[in-house]
Design a protein around this motif. Structure first.
Motif, short mmCIF file in Angstrom:
data_model
loop_
_atom_site.label_atom_id
_atom_site.label_comp_id
_atom_site.label_asym_id
_atom_site.label_seq_id
_atom_site.Cartn_x
_atom_site.Cartn_y
_atom_site.Cartn_z
N UNK A 1 0.84 -1.12 0.00
CA UNK A 1 0.12 -0.07 -0.04
C UNK A 1 0.92 1.27 0.15
N UNK A 2 0.17 2.48 -0.15
CA UNK A 2 1.09 3.78 -0.42
C UNK A 2 1.96 4.11 0.66
N UNK A 3 3.05 4.44 0.37
CA UNK A 3 4.01 4.88 1.56
C UNK A 3 4.77 3.57 2.48
N UNK A 4 4.60 2.48 2.04
CA UNK A 4 5.03 1.36 2.87
C UNK A 4 5.80 0.36 1.92
N UNK A 5 7.01 0.00 2.05
CA UNK A 5 7.62 -1.01 1.43
C UNK A 5 7.94 -2.32 2.39
N UNK A 6 8.37 -3.27 1.88
CA UNK A 6 8.76 -4.38 2.55
C UNK A 6 10.03 -5.32 1.80
N UNK A 7 11.17 -5.08 2.17
CA UNK A 7 12.28 -5.69 1.29
C UNK A 7 12.78 -6.96 2.02
N UNK A 8 13.01 -7.92 1.34
CA UNK A 8 13.36 -9.09 1.60
C UNK A 8 14.66 -9.70 1.01
N UNK A 9 15.58 -10.04 1.35
CA UNK A 9 16.67 -10.51 0.64
C UNK A 9 17.72 -11.78 1.42
N UNK A 10 18.23 -12.80 0.42
CA UNK A 10 19.09 -13.63 1.21
C UNK A 10 19.22 -14.70 0.23
N UNK A 11 19.50 -15.99 0.94
CA UNK A 11 19.81 -16.98 0.26
C UNK A 11 19.84 -18.24 1.14
N UNK A 12 19.46 -19.54 0.38
CA UNK A 12 19.88 -20.73 1.08
C UNK A 12 20.66 -21.56 0.16
N UNK A 13 21.66 -22.12 0.91
CA UNK A 13 22.94 -23.05 0.03
C UNK A 13 23.17 -24.47 0.63
N UNK A 14 23.35 -25.27 -0.09
CA UNK A 14 23.72 -26.76 0.58
C UNK A 14 25.17 -26.89 -0.10
N UNK A 15 26.31 -26.53 0.51
CA UNK A 15 27.52 -26.85 0.22
C UNK A 15 28.47 -27.68 0.99
N UNK A 16 29.20 -28.43 0.36
CA UNK A 16 29.87 -29.32 1.07
C UNK A 16 31.52 -29.74 0.31
N UNK A 17 32.43 -30.09 0.98
CA UNK A 17 33.81 -30.38 0.38
C UNK A 17 33.64 -31.94 -0.14
N UNK A 18 34.53 -32.17 -1.16
CA UNK A 18 34.26 -33.26 -2.16
C UNK A 18 36.14 -33.71 -2.26
N UNK A 19 36.12 -34.98 -2.68
CA UNK A 19 37.51 -35.37 -3.38
C UNK A 19 38.81 -35.01 -2.55
N UNK A 20 38.61 -35.16 -1.32
CA UNK A 20 39.74 -35.15 -0.56
C UNK A 20 40.01 -36.43 -0.15
N UNK B 1 30.68 -26.42 3.94
CA UNK B 1 31.62 -25.35 3.71
C UNK B 1 31.88 -24.47 4.77
N UNK B 2 33.16 -24.06 5.55
CA UNK B 2 33.70 -23.56 6.57
C UNK B 2 32.92 -22.29 6.56
N UNK B 3 32.45 -21.63 7.80
CA UNK B 3 31.91 -20.30 7.99
C UNK B 3 30.68 -19.72 7.18
N UNK B 4 30.14 -20.69 6.18
CA UNK B 4 29.18 -20.19 5.38
C UNK B 4 27.83 -20.75 5.85
N UNK B 5 27.08 -19.89 6.33
CA UNK B 5 25.51 -20.30 6.86
C UNK B 5 24.73 -20.81 5.73
N UNK B 6 24.01 -21.98 6.00
CA UNK B 6 23.11 -22.79 4.99
C UNK B 6 22.07 -21.72 4.68
N UNK B 7 21.55 -20.88 5.37
CA UNK B 7 20.36 -19.84 5.16
C UNK B 7 20.75 -18.50 6.04
N UNK B 8 20.46 -17.30 5.31
CA UNK B 8 20.73 -16.14 5.95
C UNK B 8 19.51 -15.38 5.13
#
Length: 848
Positions: A693-712, A735-742
């Protein structure tokens, strides 16, 4: 504070204020409506300054916006871009209220900057890019040129070379995609900051800001016309602050000055810029935090994770021993250090852009940049040892040094008084890093429209750069385990023999690693790109061949007793430089390529698909440790959708990122472990802004990721919670230090008034579970924080802004014990680093 520092501060303040006052007079003399600043000098608009700012803040993102980052020739509308790009105007940058240039990057989905150590030295993670510290997959550009051709060196990421101020017009942040073709060929995130330029009508601003952490800041900008077709601008900032983590001396002290000169031709433009940055910043690493259970954290007695620091009046000025002497009782060579110098920048940049249209479908674009100066560090770094009582520390040191029984310890603070044997103490390394850098880069694009809708671009990127370093790491100091501690001096005696466990300054060791090195490198790349518009389709493809040649000269080191006295225990095993050298040559060539397609359903909706292969050459620090370090290869697949209507802007992308040949080295008190591994990540990035509605905004941003190490192929050694030595594989680990969801959610409301306008907003940020190491032994938990803003535009000239971060003083752990591999909590205590505590600032600004 030195006389020179005061003179520099006064000179910078006077320069900004004087220029802006003269600009105000010129603007009043012209008696014309206010203008806006754009990338290319343009006629001024008649929109009052504050009205325009309010409009910028309210506008839903537009797919018709033209972006220049990641494009082969000129610019491209966002709706036509077949890659992920986030843009922000200066007003939007300010509303994000970033703590640093690195912290701003959180507006790009999937980017997680650990801006918990201060203004500089942030670790920046890009979802699916296995960095694990520093910022190897993030490059900063100024008007399209890299600040430094290598994204990360030890103690220097690109964000530490840049500060945010009113001279910036906008940010364009591109993740992957065609960025693998241009500039430094960054396969991760390229953050391109576009400078404001002068306009036909003089305009600018001057602002004063006060922060709750004792921050005082002056900002300003002035753009003006010089002559027909010639425009200029100048601006910058000066700031001092005690810091949220007050070290009992000025934590942040410095400023920046930027100037531009631009000229319009009949068939193009040329623009020059110069930027000078001199800023010193306290840098904070791990501090003691209570860790009663996995992922749970609270205040350690006497040390708040939100406001605590090991800096103090008592440990600010020290002298580091660096050079051995040969006679008993002699004084080793060394030099004084000042913690207030911190991890700062003393840099000079100059560059420019040339854009010409020759007609007949031919056009040329050239960007060049020169950077030189120092990026030094004088800061405390964790030694990895958790706090213990002073008595326990002394007992452990006696055993480790093999001292005779029956010794009596005497412990005193360096500023007087006997130390308490039952109080908790901790050792922190006072690290000294002198880093002198220089670089020159040039990128040229020559484009030809082959036929209607099809343009072919050929070009070259060449960078020549150097890095000369002197390090003295280690220098472990015995300190009270509390904020603003006293160093402790410990001597041992049995009446016959006396031993100095620490130096008279409280140093419990000398340098553990002395380094002097000189690196020189040349990168050159040739690229060919083609874009083809076919009805509603836009196809693009490109290939790049890059060659890196580097040569390093390393002064060798040795270790031993610096003062030829075995009873001064603190410097018996110190590292020092010797008069012999090792050379390290490197020469590799590798390709990158990209292929994308975008389909425009209508003027407000499009979808795209992209595949690209990027590379990441080893840095100087990689080559010093392992000259055969492989060139990393990154394969990225992405599918995206963009939509805009009067009530919504949305951009969503899904990706699959594969890494091959990633090197990683961790340095602990028992030596180094090096790895080379692969990784596999799938994820979704999302950005949306809704106007229900007029004069109001709602912003949303982020990501979901599923990352892992391989072939060691083997296992890595670590110490388990029970003290046993274990060996495990990193395959399948997150993956080190990375959030799955933010995610970050920002509701905002605008209130029109008879005298101007008001705007209110609040941001909720959530960062999910992460691990501080590669084998998931250091859970960092999740956290949230709240920030807010309130702004009032009064008339055509005045604006007031109140903003704050971490309003509820949440503890949010960004890194675990960086000196340990494996389980790091002992007796419910861990060394880790949290986000900073609450900070509120208020700005008064005059726009003209």
């Amino acid at each position: 504070m030195s006389t020179n520092k005061n003179l520099n501060r006064l000179a910078l303040s006077a320069a900004i204020a004087g220029i802006l006052v003269s600009g105000t007079v010129m603007a009043q003399d012209n008696a014309q409506p206010q203008g806006t600043t754009t990338t290319t000098p343009a006629p001024a608009t008649t929109t009052p300054k504050n009205t325009q700012q309010a409009a910028d803040a309210k506008n839903v993102q537009t797919l018709q916006q033209v972006v220049v980052t990641g494009t082969a020739n000129g610019g491209l509308k966002k709706i036509d871009a077949s890659y992920s790009i986030t843009t922000a105007t200066l007003q939007q940058i300010k509303e994000a209220n970033p703590k640093s240039a690195a912290d701003l990057l959180k507006i790009s989905p999937g980017v997680y900057p650990e801006s918990s150590g201060g203004q500089t030295g942030a670790n920046i993670e890009v979802a699916g890019f296995p960095g694990g510290g520093d910022a190897p997959y993030v490059s900063f550009q100024l008007n399209g040129s890299p600040l430094y051709p290598m994204s990360t060196l030890s103690f220097m990421d690109n964000s530490s070379m840049f500060r945010l101020d009113d001279t910036i017009e906008r940010l364009e942040a591109v993740q992957g995609g065609p960025s693998v073709l241009y500039g430094s060929g960054q396969p991760g995130l390229t953050a391109n900051f576009i400078l404001k330029q002068g306009t036909g009508v003089p305009s600018g601003d001057i602002g004063l800001t006060y922060g709750s952490e004792g921050m005082e800041r002056l900002d300003g900008f002035f753009g003006f016309k010089i002559a027909d077709g010639w425009f200029g601008s100048i601006g910058g900032f000066w700031r001092k602050s005690d810091g949220v983590r007050d070290p009992q001396f000025t934590a942040d002290d410095g400023g920046s000055l930027t100037a531009t000169l631009s000229h319009d031709f009949d068939n193009g433009t040329i623009m020059f810029y110069a930027r000078d940055l001199k800023d010193h910043n306290q840098f904070v690493t791990d501090t003691p935090i209570l860790n009663p259970s996995s992922g749970s954290f609270s205040n350690y007695p006497g040390f708040s994770p939100l406001t605590g620091t090991f800096g103090s009046k008592a440990d600010r000025y020290e002298t580091i021993q660096t050079t051995p002497c040969n006679t008993a009782g002699c004084t080793p060579g060394g030099f004084p250090v000042d913690l207030a110098k911190g991890r700062g920048a003393d840099l000079h940049m100059a560059g420019g852009n040339l854009d010409l249209d020759f007609g007949g479908g031919w056009s040329l674009s050239d960007k060049f940049n020169f950077t030189g100066g120092q990026m030094n560090t004088i800061s405390f770094f964790s030694t990895g040892a958790n706090p213990s009582t002073l008595a326990s520390y002394i007992s452990g040191a006696e055993t480790a040094d093999g001292l005779p029984a029956g010794l009596v310890a005497t412990a005193n603070y360096t500023n007087g008084g006997a130390a308490n044997m039952n109080e908790n103490v901790n050792t922190q390394g006072l690290w000294y890093v002198h880093k002198e850098i220089s670089s020159a880069s040039n990128e040229i694009h020559l484009s030809k429209e082959l036929f209607d809708g099809n343009t072919l671009t050929a070009g070259n990127y060449t960078a020549v750069y150097s890095d000369h370093d002197t390090w003295y790491l280690g220098n472990s100091m015995l300190l009270q385990a509390q904020s603003n501690p006293n160093p402790i001096v410990v001597n041992l005696s049995n009446g016959t023999n006396s031993y100095a466990l620490t130096s008279p300054q409280g140093f419990a060791s000398g340098s553990s690693f002395a380094l002097h090195e000189a690196w020189n490198a040349v990168n050159t790349a040739f690229f060919l790109a083609d874009s083809w518009k076919v009805d509603r389709w836009l196809f693009d493809a490109g290939v790049r061949i890059e060659h890196q040649e580097a040569n390093g000269t390393l002064q060798n080191n040795a270790s031993g007793d610096l003062d030829n006295n075995p009873n001064t225990l603190y410097n018996n095993g110190s590292s020092y430089l010797i008069n012999s050298y090792t050379t390290v040559p490197y020469s590799k060539t590798a390709p990158s390529w990209t292929l994308g397609a975008n389909y425009e359903f209508n003027d407000n909706m499009s979808a795209y698909v992209r595949v690209n292969d990027g590379i990441h050459f080893p840095g100087f620090d990689d080559l010093r440790g392992l000259p055969s370090t492989p060139v990393q290869k990154i394969h990225n697949m992405e599918l995206g959708f963009k939509y805009q209507a009067d009530w919504i802007y949305a951009s969503v992308s899904a990706y699959h990122r594969l890494f091959y040949g990633v090197p990683y080295t961790i340095t602990t008190d028992t030596g180094q472990q090096s790895f080379v591994y692969d990784s596999d990540t799938k994820g979704i990035n999302f950005q949306t802004l809704i106007k229900p509605f007029e004069h109001f905004t709602l912003a949303l941003g982020g990501d979901y990721m599923d990352g892992h190490y391989t072939h060691y192929l083997t296992c890595v050694q670590y110490v388990a919670q029970d003290g046993s030595n274990q060996c495990t594989s990193i395959n399948g680990m997150q993956l080190q230090r990375q959030p799955k969801f933010q995610a970050r959610l920002t509701p905002a409301y605008d209130v029109p008034t008879s005298w101007g306008s008001m705007r209110f907003w609040i941001t909720y940020e959530y960062v999910g579970n992460r691990y501080g190491d590669l084998i998931e032994q250091q859970p960092l938990g999740n956290y949230y924080d709240l920030s807010f803003g309130a702004a009032a535009n009064i008339g055509e000239n005045w604006s007031l802004t109140l903003q704050g971060t971490n309003l509820t003083d949440q503890t949010g752990i960004t890194e675990g014990n960086a000196r340990l591999f494996g389980f790091a909590s002992s007796n419910g205590v861990i060394l880790a680093r949290s986000i900073e505590g609450r900070e509120v600032n208020f700005q008064v600004k005059y726009n003209f």
